[in-house]
Design an enzyme around this catalytic site. Structure first.
Site, PDB file in Angstrom:
ATOM      1  N   HIS A 140       4.899   3.262 -26.143  1.00 26.15           N
ATOM      2  CA  HIS A 140       4.977   4.118 -24.950  1.00 26.15           C
ATOM      3  C   HIS A 140       6.319   4.031 -24.219  1.00 26.15           C
ATOM      4  CE1 HIS A 140       4.659   0.693 -22.182  1.00 26.15           C
ATOM      5  NE2 HIS A 140       3.899   0.171 -23.129  1.00 26.15           N
ATOM      6  N   ASP A 141       6.743   5.123 -23.666  1.00 22.79           N
ATOM      7  CA  ASP A 141       7.903   5.206 -22.768  1.00 22.79           C
ATOM      8  C   ASP A 141       9.233   4.846 -23.423  1.00 22.79           C
ATOM      9  OD1 ASP A 141       6.569   5.841 -20.138  1.00 22.79           O
ATOM     10  OD2 ASP A 141       5.518   3.986 -20.630  1.00 22.79           O
TER      11      ASP A 141
END
Ligand SMILES: CC(=O)SCCNC(=O)CCNC(=O)[C@H](O)C(C)(C)COP(=O)(O)OP(=O)(O)OC[C@H]1O[C@@H](n2cnc3c(N)ncnc32)[C@H](O)[C@@H]1OP(=O)(O)O
Length: 220
Positions: A140-141
């Site tokens: 994620h991210d």
């Protein structure tokens, strides 16, 4: 179906041909490779000419787009710049294998290719002309800057940043929050626990800087 061309005709191009066929979104009119004879074929698709033929081929084949199918990050960048110069009106398009998992809020830039089994998790931003190779996993991210690449089987934790033109080699693992500097190479099988300096080659477990590198030095 709209027509596209692939620039390149090597093993990397074969994988992209397979993705484009499986996606069923574009029809491949042929391949561009100045180092091969016109009419030679890869996986049934003919070489139509070199980059200097692009303007003519765009009209002849009613082209909607082009993918630069070259694995080396710096070579891909140079070729993409030449294509944009010769044919500024021809868009770069992306290819994403149907078995790749693209998380909520994730974005993928033009000219990027995502191979079979890749995972791009929620809110990742993958820039333009990147490669997320077979079974690579970007958590994620994460950010991938333009012209960067993850080789097959790379795993990253969340919130990593892969700098422009940086290459993370086959099977490497990045702890969460790691920054890989631009134009650097992380060697095969590395375990990366600290930030990687720009313009460097690092490898090992834990990964350590081995040497400096210049833009365009070979790594494949
Ligand atoms: C679909 C596809 O195929 S995508 C492409 C997949 N391939 C990759 O991702 C591989 C990318 N290349 C690498 O990872 C390379 O190992 C590089 C670029 C990091 C280093 O390459 P080079 O500098 O040419 O190293 P070279 O092969 O000459 O090896 C020099 C020494 O370093 C060691 N070494 C090289 N890479 C590594 C590594 N990743 N981890 C540990 N040791 C390494 C070698 O074993 C050798 O040791 P020795 O002198 O004791 O024999």
């Amino acid at each position: 179906m709209q027509n596209i061309l692939l620039v390149g005709s090597s093993g990397h191009a074969k994988v992209i041909i397979d993705i484009v066929e499986k996606q069923g979104r574009y029809r491949i009119a042929g391949l561009i490779d100045a180092f091969r004879t016109v009419g030679e074929a890869t996986l049934g698709y003919p070489v139509l000419g070199g980059e200097s033929d692009l303007t003519r081929l765009t009209a002849e084949h009613d082209l909607h787009g082009v993918i630069v199918a070259i694995g080396d990050n710096s070579v891909r960048a140079n070729v993409a710049a030449r294509v944009a110069e010769v044919c500024p009106q021809l868009p770069f398009v992306s290819a994403v294998h149907p078995s790749a998992s693209i998380g909520k809020g994730a974005s993928i830039g033009a000219g990027t290719v995502v191979m079979a089994g890749a995972i791009i998790n929620a809110d990742c931003r993958v820039g333009r002309f990147c490669i997320v190779n077979t079974k690579a996993s970007l958590d994620h991210d994460c950010l991938m800057d333009d012209f960067s690449s993850l080789a097959p089987g790379v795993t990253t934790g969340g919130n990593c940043r892969i700098g422009s033109h940086a290459a993370v080699s086959i099977g490497a693992v990045l702890r969460h929050g790691i920054t890989v500097g631009e134009h650097s190479v992380v060697g095969a099988g590395s375990i990366v626990l600290k930030a990687v300096e720009a313009f460097s080659v690092s490898y090992g477990n834990p990964a350590k800087k081995i040497r400096d590198r210049q833009r365009g030095d070979k790594y494949l």
